[in-house]
Scaffold this motif. Structure first.
Motif, mmCIF file in Angstrom:
data_model
loop_
_atom_site.group_PDB
_atom_site.id
_atom_site.type_symbol
_atom_site.label_atom_id
_atom_site.label_comp_id
_atom_site.label_asym_id
_atom_site.label_seq_id
_atom_site.Cartn_x
_atom_site.Cartn_y
_atom_site.Cartn_z
ATOM 1 N N PHE A 176 0.952 -1.143 0.075
ATOM 2 C CA PHE A 176 -0.081 0.007 -0.149
ATOM 3 C C PHE A 176 1.009 1.329 0.213
ATOM 4 C CE2 PHE A 176 -2.270 3.353 2.455
ATOM 5 C CZ PHE A 176 -3.464 3.607 1.660
ATOM 6 N N VAL A 177 1.982 1.526 0.709
ATOM 7 C CA VAL A 177 2.730 2.442 0.866
ATOM 8 C C VAL A 177 3.587 2.500 -0.563
ATOM 9 C CG1 VAL A 177 5.059 3.364 2.057
ATOM 10 C CG2 VAL A 177 3.331 2.278 3.339
ATOM 11 N N CYS A 178 3.953 1.530 -1.354
ATOM 12 C CA CYS A 178 4.430 1.689 -2.366
ATOM 13 C C CYS A 178 3.727 2.110 -3.578
ATOM 14 C CB CYS A 178 5.045 0.198 -2.688
ATOM 15 S SG CYS A 178 6.468 -0.306 -2.010
ATOM 16 N N TRP A 179 2.366 1.607 -3.301
ATOM 17 C CA TRP A 179 1.328 2.000 -4.419
ATOM 18 C C TRP A 179 1.147 3.749 -4.262
ATOM 19 C CZ3 TRP A 179 -1.057 1.718 -8.616
ATOM 20 C CH2 TRP A 179 -2.584 2.283 -8.800
ATOM 21 N N ILE A 180 0.949 4.007 -3.265
ATOM 22 C CA ILE A 180 0.640 5.341 -2.889
ATOM 23 C C ILE A 180 1.756 6.247 -3.201
ATOM 24 C CG2 ILE A 180 0.253 6.908 -0.873
ATOM 25 C CD1 ILE A 180 -1.972 5.692 -1.797
ATOM 26 N N THR A 181 3.080 5.755 -3.091
ATOM 27 C CA THR A 181 4.136 6.379 -3.611
ATOM 28 C C THR A 181 4.251 6.712 -4.885
ATOM 29 O OG1 THR A 181 5.430 5.757 -1.777
ATOM 30 C CG2 THR A 181 6.566 6.615 -3.670
ATOM 31 N N LEU A 182 3.752 5.665 -5.619
ATOM 32 C CA LEU A 182 3.709 5.654 -7.186
ATOM 33 C C LEU A 182 2.587 6.582 -7.690
ATOM 34 C CD1 LEU A 182 4.403 4.421 -10.150
ATOM 35 C CD2 LEU A 182 2.889 2.538 -9.624
ATOM 36 N N VAL A 183 1.499 6.398 -7.147
ATOM 37 C CA VAL A 183 0.157 7.420 -7.100
ATOM 38 C C VAL A 183 0.902 8.681 -6.968
ATOM 39 C CG1 VAL A 183 -1.997 8.369 -6.670
ATOM 40 C CG2 VAL A 183 -1.355 5.898 -6.676
ATOM 41 N N ASN A 184 1.473 9.340 -6.236
ATOM 42 C CA ASN A 184 1.982 10.438 -5.984
ATOM 43 C C ASN A 184 2.949 11.067 -6.964
ATOM 44 O OD1 ASN A 184 0.372 10.791 -3.588
ATOM 45 N ND2 ASN A 184 2.180 10.202 -2.158
ATOM 46 N N VAL A 243 3.049 9.850 -10.100
ATOM 47 C CA VAL A 243 2.546 10.027 -11.432
ATOM 48 C C VAL A 243 1.742 11.355 -11.401
ATOM 49 C CG1 VAL A 243 0.414 9.345 -13.057
ATOM 50 C CG2 VAL A 243 2.128 7.590 -11.908
ATOM 51 N N TYR A 244 1.036 11.830 -10.025
ATOM 52 C CA TYR A 244 0.260 12.891 -9.806
ATOM 53 C C TYR A 244 1.317 14.105 -10.071
ATOM 54 C CZ TYR A 244 -2.008 16.770 -7.054
ATOM 55 O OH TYR A 244 -2.618 17.838 -6.856
ATOM 56 N N LEU A 245 2.626 14.093 -9.619
ATOM 57 C CA LEU A 245 3.604 15.121 -9.737
ATOM 58 C C LEU A 245 4.067 15.158 -11.242
ATOM 59 C CD1 LEU A 245 5.717 17.106 -8.650
ATOM 60 C CD2 LEU A 245 7.074 15.204 -8.412
ATOM 61 N N VAL A 299 2.585 12.011 -20.169
ATOM 62 C CA VAL A 299 3.112 11.309 -19.285
ATOM 63 C C VAL A 299 3.590 9.787 -19.226
ATOM 64 C CG1 VAL A 299 3.027 10.700 -16.774
ATOM 65 C CG2 VAL A 299 2.284 12.924 -17.397
ATOM 66 N N GLY A 300 2.706 9.126 -19.949
ATOM 67 C CA GLY A 300 2.836 7.852 -20.179
ATOM 68 C C GLY A 300 4.208 7.651 -21.336
ATOM 69 N N ALA A 301 4.020 8.548 -22.524
ATOM 70 C CA ALA A 301 5.141 8.469 -23.452
ATOM 71 C C ALA A 301 6.390 9.139 -22.734
ATOM 72 C CB ALA A 301 4.752 9.460 -24.390
ATOM 73 N N PHE A 302 6.264 10.282 -21.879
ATOM 74 C CA PHE A 302 7.423 10.516 -21.395
ATOM 75 C C PHE A 302 8.403 9.819 -20.621
ATOM 76 C CE2 PHE A 302 8.819 12.811 -17.169
ATOM 77 C CZ PHE A 302 10.180 13.315 -17.629
ATOM 78 N N VAL A 303 7.586 9.009 -19.687
ATOM 79 C CA VAL A 303 8.171 8.063 -18.625
ATOM 80 C C VAL A 303 8.948 6.738 -19.604
ATOM 81 C CG1 VAL A 303 7.551 6.321 -16.774
ATOM 82 C CG2 VAL A 303 6.854 8.457 -16.737
#
Length: 217
Positions: free
Chosen positions: A83-91, A93-95, A115-119
């Motif tokens: 859950f912590v890793c998922w929230i970190t990933l969400v934040n 992508v949000y940034l 963002v998808g193309a950039f990453v």
């Protein structure tokens, strides 16, 4: 400021470089904030929805496995880490979404594609910045928790405990300042990577990333 200052990280650092980066003004900030508010509000609502759904699924799973003995405890621990890793990933992508919306002046849906193309194209640079920022964030959090726990051991001593509270507050203020500095630094680094990406054939990269036919199983 990031665009005008140039390679400010390369020495020697002179005051004229710093002054060139000083582009902030209250009027410009208010104007830009008003222009970005509708799209940032939609993005914020999406973030809150993801938070609520993720927290709900985590709490349901943790409650379900919490009464299953030692194995349930291990599963709950694994779910907590996930859950912590998922929230970190969400934040994360949000940034990136915030950066792209502001840099390209585009909608939330279009920013998602970019963002998808950039990453995908800059995955090595993005991963490097993410890792470099993550390490001091974890270290600062750990130091703050240790300092709070250590000071908490003597917080109950009469009179002496009164001096502990300011030290605990100072530890959390230090953590907050470090987090703000790291956040600003990461935004600048991601923005520089995105400008390099945007300088290439961005539309071709986006089309190639999201228009590939799905292979049948």
């Amino acid at each position: 400021g990031e665009r005008e200052a140039g390679a400010i990280e390369q020495p020697p650092l002179h005051m004229d470089l710093v002054s060139r980066a000083a582009k902030f003004s209250a009027e410009f900030y208010i104007e830009a904030a008003g222009a970005l508010l509708p799209r940032y509000a939609r993005l914020g609502f999406i973030l809150m929805a993801v938070y609520l759904v993720s927290a709900g699924l985590y709490l349901v799973g943790a409650y379900d496995y919490g009464f299953r003995g030692d194995l349930g405890g291990l599963v709950t621990l694994g779910m907590t880490v996930g859950f912590v890793c998922w929230i970190t990933l969400v934040n994360f992508v949000y940034l990136l979404m915030q950066i792209v919306i502001a840099a390209e002046d585009c909608s939330v849906a279009r920013a998602w594609r970019r963002v998808g193309a950039f990453v995908r194209q800059e995955r090595r640079g993005v991963s490097a910045v993410f890792g470099v920022v993550l390490v001091p964030v974890v270290a600062a959090t750990g130091v703050s928790l240790l300092a709070t726990a250590a000071l908490g051991l003597i917080a109950f001593v009469p009179f002496v405990g009164l001096a502990v509270l300011p030290l605990q507050l100072l530890a959390w203020v230090f953590r907050g300042i470090v987090f703000q500095f790291l956040g600003l630094t990461s935004v600048g680094a991601y923005l520089r990577l995105y400008r390099r990406f945007a300088g290439s054939d961005t539309e071709a990269v986006v089309a190639a990333t999201f228009s590939r036919p799905v292979e049948s199983s």
